[in-house]
Motif scaffolding. Structure first.
Motif, PDB file in Angstrom:
ATOM      1  N   LEU A  98       0.825  -1.221   0.000  1.00  0.00           N
ATOM      2  CA  LEU A  98       0.000   0.000   0.000  1.00  0.00           C
ATOM      3  C   LEU A  98       0.859   1.270   0.000  1.00  0.00           C
ATOM      4  N   THR A  99       1.947   1.244   0.771  1.00  0.00           N
ATOM      5  CA  THR A  99       2.816   2.430   0.783  1.00  0.00           C
ATOM      6  C   THR A  99       3.426   2.644  -0.599  1.00  0.00           C
ATOM      7  N   GLU A 100       3.793   1.545  -1.263  1.00  0.00           N
ATOM      8  CA  GLU A 100       4.349   1.672  -2.616  1.00  0.00           C
ATOM      9  C   GLU A 100       3.316   2.241  -3.578  1.00  0.00           C
ATOM     10  N   MET A 101       2.064   1.769  -3.441  1.00  0.00           N
ATOM     11  CA  MET A 101       0.981   2.288  -4.284  1.00  0.00           C
ATOM     12  C   MET A 101       0.823   3.796  -4.078  1.00  0.00           C
ATOM     13  N   CYS A 102       0.839   4.229  -2.818  1.00  0.00           N
ATOM     14  CA  CYS A 102       0.717   5.663  -2.514  1.00  0.00           C
ATOM     15  C   CYS A 102       1.889   6.442  -3.100  1.00  0.00           C
ATOM     16  N   LEU A 103       3.092   5.897  -2.971  1.00  0.00           N
ATOM     17  CA  LEU A 103       4.284   6.597  -3.471  1.00  0.00           C
ATOM     18  C   LEU A 103       4.252   6.751  -4.985  1.00  0.00           C
ATOM     19  N   VAL A 104       3.829   5.693  -5.674  1.00  0.00           N
ATOM     20  CA  VAL A 104       3.712   5.783  -7.142  1.00  0.00           C
ATOM     21  C   VAL A 104       2.696   6.873  -7.511  1.00  0.00           C
ATOM     22  N   ALA A 105       1.561   6.875  -6.803  1.00  0.00           N
ATOM     23  CA  ALA A 105       0.524   7.894  -7.069  1.00  0.00           C
ATOM     24  C   ALA A 105       1.066   9.298  -6.793  1.00  0.00           C
ATOM     25  N   LYS A 115      14.106   3.737  -0.853  1.00  0.00           N
ATOM     26  CA  LYS A 115      14.560   5.125  -0.662  1.00  0.00           C
ATOM     27  C   LYS A 115      14.453   5.898  -1.976  1.00  0.00           C
ATOM     28  N   GLU A 116      14.828   5.236  -3.065  1.00  0.00           N
ATOM     29  CA  GLU A 116      14.743   5.882  -4.383  1.00  0.00           C
ATOM     30  C   GLU A 116      13.311   6.294  -4.699  1.00  0.00           C
ATOM     31  N   MET A 117      12.350   5.410  -4.361  1.00  0.00           N
ATOM     32  CA  MET A 117      10.931   5.728  -4.600  1.00  0.00           C
ATOM     33  C   MET A 117      10.528   6.998  -3.848  1.00  0.00           C
ATOM     34  N   ILE A 118      10.988   7.091  -2.602  1.00  0.00           N
ATOM     35  CA  ILE A 118      10.628   8.271  -1.791  1.00  0.00           C
ATOM     36  C   ILE A 118      11.341   9.507  -2.322  1.00  0.00           C
ATOM     37  N   PHE A 119      12.600   9.361  -2.708  1.00  0.00           N
ATOM     38  CA  PHE A 119      13.331  10.483  -3.318  1.00  0.00           C
ATOM     39  C   PHE A 119      12.575  11.035  -4.524  1.00  0.00           C
ATOM     40  N   GLU A 120      12.034  10.114  -5.340  1.00  0.00           N
ATOM     41  CA  GLU A 120      11.340  10.527  -6.564  1.00  0.00           C
ATOM     42  C   GLU A 120      10.075  11.319  -6.274  1.00  0.00           C
ATOM     43  N   VAL A 121       9.507  11.117  -5.101  1.00  0.00           N
ATOM     44  CA  VAL A 121       8.343  11.922  -4.683  1.00  0.00           C
ATOM     45  C   VAL A 121       8.808  13.239  -4.071  1.00  0.00           C
ATOM     46  N   LEU A 122       9.854  13.161  -3.259  1.00  0.00           N
ATOM     47  CA  LEU A 122      10.334  14.360  -2.556  1.00  0.00           C
ATOM     48  C   LEU A 122      10.844  15.439  -3.515  1.00  0.00           C
ATOM     49  N   ALA A 123      11.537  15.030  -4.586  1.00  0.00           N
ATOM     50  CA  ALA A 123      12.149  16.014  -5.484  1.00  0.00           C
ATOM     51  C   ALA A 123      11.131  16.982  -6.093  1.00  0.00           C
ATOM     52  N   PRO A 124      10.043  16.501  -6.732  1.00  0.00           N
ATOM     53  CA  PRO A 124       9.070  17.470  -7.273  1.00  0.00           C
ATOM     54  C   PRO A 124       8.334  18.254  -6.189  1.00  0.00           C
ATOM     55  N   LEU A 125       8.067  17.591  -5.044  1.00  0.00           N
ATOM     56  CA  LEU A 125       7.367  18.303  -3.961  1.00  0.00           C
ATOM     57  C   LEU A 125       8.237  19.411  -3.386  1.00  0.00           C
ATOM     58  N   ASP A 130      24.960   1.749  -5.675  1.00  0.00           N
ATOM     59  CA  ASP A 130      23.732   2.229  -5.007  1.00  0.00           C
ATOM     60  C   ASP A 130      24.045   3.349  -4.023  1.00  0.00           C
ATOM     61  N   ASP A 131      25.152   3.192  -3.284  1.00  0.00           N
ATOM     62  CA  ASP A 131      25.519   4.206  -2.292  1.00  0.00           C
ATOM     63  C   ASP A 131      25.933   5.515  -2.953  1.00  0.00           C
ATOM     64  N   VAL A 132      26.674   5.405  -4.053  1.00  0.00           N
ATOM     65  CA  VAL A 132      27.097   6.606  -4.797  1.00  0.00           C
ATOM     66  C   VAL A 132      25.861   7.345  -5.325  1.00  0.00           C
ATOM     67  N   SER A 133      24.902   6.564  -5.835  1.00  0.00           N
ATOM     68  CA  SER A 133      23.654   7.143  -6.350  1.00  0.00           C
ATOM     69  C   SER A 133      22.870   7.820  -5.228  1.00  0.00           C
ATOM     70  N   GLU A 134      22.815   7.152  -4.067  1.00  0.00           N
ATOM     71  CA  GLU A 134      22.068   7.693  -2.924  1.00  0.00           C
ATOM     72  C   GLU A 134      22.720   8.976  -2.390  1.00  0.00           C
ATOM     73  N   LEU A 135      24.028   8.990  -2.371  1.00  0.00           N
ATOM     74  CA  LEU A 135      24.770  10.182  -1.929  1.00  0.00           C
ATOM     75  C   LEU A 135      24.431  11.370  -2.823  1.00  0.00           C
ATOM     76  N   LYS A 136      24.423  11.132  -4.128  1.00  0.00           N
ATOM     77  CA  LYS A 136      24.118  12.212  -5.081  1.00  0.00           C
ATOM     78  C   LYS A 136      22.687  12.715  -4.875  1.00  0.00           C
ATOM     79  N   THR A 137      21.752  11.774  -4.787  1.00  0.00           N
ATOM     80  CA  THR A 137      20.343  12.159  -4.638  1.00  0.00           C
ATOM     81  C   THR A 137      20.118  12.919  -3.335  1.00  0.00           C
ATOM     82  N   ALA A 138      20.726  12.437  -2.247  1.00  0.00           N
ATOM     83  CA  ALA A 138      20.541  13.087  -0.936  1.00  0.00           C
ATOM     84  C   ALA A 138      21.127  14.490  -0.929  1.00  0.00           C
TER      85      ALA A 138
END
Length: 569
Positions: free
Chosen positions: A160-167, A203-213, A246-254
């Protein structure tokens, strides 16, 4: 073998047709009989989605589904599942909308059953996939507060959390969603969810929501208040020495997200906290790092903190400039262009307050910046020019020193013709003008004339931007006043007289443009060649009219100019 497959297909189609017929007849009947039909449809969709979807459409069964999506109907989850499967086909989405499936699906989001919620979310997501118009319709129907509430209630339910995040990820791309998100507890819910994640993909899913917000200023502040920045700093600390992809990607996104949060004035000031903020202190430690991503994020963060004069003055006082110069020095030879650009952006912003200019010049900022003159990267060129222009503003000595630097002036003249890069071209012209205006030096004027800069300043006087026109006219006025003999041929070749005529004739010319053009007309009378050109044009009539101009300064200068024209005639 072939006959057996054909028999199976025949039986499959018969079962599907029987289920569709039975479903139409029993839609108002017992739930048991309906459940069996729905199971058959789901099997058929799993076997051949596209073909089954076409049969569903042709049978008219979609019109029955709104009734079966009632919150009291025990088969609502299966119906929503069927709609979700059907809506995977783009040719079916229009039919789903036309048969009125969206309103009952939206109502089902208030259900408490996990499976109903999950399948409803999938159905709505698939119907509205890649359609901003339908997503906007969902926003208008109030799905955002409902989904945020769902995330809070069912935060332990992974699917359900994934469904909400995609939405959220889809809806956050729609500009009208931001205000609705800002009125919910989305920031708190996302940060709480974020802190619980251990998997990179989540974490990537949440990042993808946080960036536009995080592009919305109110939500930026909400995310800061919810403690997102502290958590991002923790993430950076954990990942900084890791070489895992994955860590290098996460560092950049954060680090990128943290810089994005600093773009809001309120959130930036809160994190700066008069220079005592833990975030501000932490980004300072990123500048000497050996990690390019951290160097970049640190320089960008300082550039954002430096959008306020008080912050700029404080940062220069505590020695930030030297740290930026050290960073730049590491990137002179084959350096990282993004780091160069970010560090120059920070220096340019720091150089805006008058109190900082002399200190930064004494620290050797101009000399360090000049090392990047050889850069062929327009973004770096643009920031380099802006930094120098800010530094010499009101600084006569520095303007004279730079204005006599032949390598710099020649590069400026070259960039003044960079038509493919309007920003670089504009900044080059403005810096060329600034060198003359702030130095008021004959030597600077000679250097610029000899390097071929006059024609570019004349062209700049025709700019669509009044501020640039004015800067050009003041610089040209000083050229004519200080070195008219040296510059007269270049001024004539650039058709200065015709341009001045147009500027004072044109009704849309701003008063300050007319005023400075009139002064310029008087000044060029000292050149025989330019005077003759002016005498061959109808200047007197236009100047005479300007004596009645509503702007007093223009009217007074028109009188002076008219008298000069009479004397010279």
């Amino acid at each position: 073998m072939g006959k057996k497959i054909r028999r199976i297909k025949k039986l499959f189609h018969k079962n599907l047709n029987d289920a569709l017929q039975k479903l139409k007849l029993t839609a108002d009947g017992t739930s048991d009989s309906i459940e069996g039909c729905l199971d058959c449809l789901l099997q058929a969709l799993a076997h051949n989605n596209a073909e089954t979807s076409v049969k569903l459409q042709e049978s008219g069964i979609l019109q029955v589904f709104p009734r079966l999506l009632s919150p009291h109907c025990s088969c609502a989850a299966k119906v929503a599942n069927i709609i979700a499967e059907v809506a995977k086909n783009d040719f079916m989405r229009g039919s789903c909308v036309d048969t009125g499936l969206i309103p009952p699906l939206v109502l089902l989001l208030n259900n408490k059953d996990h499976e109903v919620l999950l399948q409803t979310g999938r159905a709505l997501g698939n119907i509205c996939y890649d359609s901003h118009a339908l997503q906007a319709q969902l926003i208008n129907m109030g799905v955002i507060p409902t989904l945020v509430q769902l995330l809070g209630i069912h935060s332990q339910h992974t699917a359900l959390t994934e469904m909400c995040l995609v939405a959220f990820g889809n809806l956050a791309e729609i500009e009208s969603s931001k205000e609705q998100f800002a009125s919910t507890k989305i920031a708190d819910e996302l940060v709480k969810l974020f802190k619980r994640q251990t998997e990179h993909e989540k974490k990537e899913m949440i990042f993808e929501v946080l960036a536009p917000l995080a592009e919305h200023d109110v939500i930026k502040l909400q995310l800061v208040d919810a403690g997102l920045v502290d958590y991002l700093l923790e993430l950076v600390e954990e990942m900084v020495d890791s070489n895992k992809e994955d860590d290098v990607s996460e560092l950049k996104t954060a680090s990128d997200l943290m810089v994005l949060l600093l773009l809001g004035d309120e959130s930036m000031q809160k994190l700066f906290d008069t220079g005592k903020g833990s975030v501000f202190q932490k980004v300072l430690s990123w500048l000497p790092s050996n990690n390019h991503q951290l160097q970049l994020a640190g320089a960008l963060a300082i550039a954002n903190f430096a959008r306020n004069d008080g912050n700029c003055i404080h940062m220069v006082e505590i020695g930030i400039v030297q740290r930026l110069l050290n960073l730049l020095d590491r990137h002179v030879e084959e350096g990282n262009v993004t780091v160069q650009h970010a560090a120059l952006s920070a220096l340019r912003n720091l150089a805006i307050p008058v109190l900082n200019k002399a200190k930064m010049l004494s620290a050797g900022v101009a000399e360090e910046v000049l090392k990047f003159l050889k850069s062929e990267m327009p973004p770096v060129q643009f920031k380099l020019l802006g930094t120098l222009r800010m530094l010499i503003d009101t600084q006569a000595e520095a303007a004279e020193k730079l204005g006599k630097n032949i390598k710099l002036v020649e590069r400026l003249v070259e960039w003044c013709a960079a038509k493919d890069h309007a920003g670089v071209m504009g900044e080059s012209n403005r810096l060329l003008s600034a060198l003359i205006r702030h130095s008021k030096s004959k030597d600077v004027v000679k250097t610029i004339v000899q390097s071929g800069g006059v024609k570019h300043l004349v062209i700049m006087a025709t700019s669509e931007h009044v501020i640039m026109q004015n800067e050009a006219l003041v610089a040209l006025g000083l050229i004519a006043a200080l070195e008219l003999g040296t510059a007269e041929q270049d001024l004539a070749n650039a058709k200065l007289v015709q341009i001045l005529h147009k500027l004072i004739s044109d009704d849309i010319s701003a008063p300050e443009i007319k005023y400075n053009s009139l002064i310029m007309i008087c000044t060029i009378m000292g050149s025989e060649q330019l005077r003759k050109e002016a005498q061959d044009m109808p200047f007197k009539e236009i100047v005479s009219k300007l004596r009645r101009h509503e702007n007093k300064l223009v009217a007074q200068q028109a009188l002076v100019t008219e008298q000069r024209l009479v004397i010279e005639s």
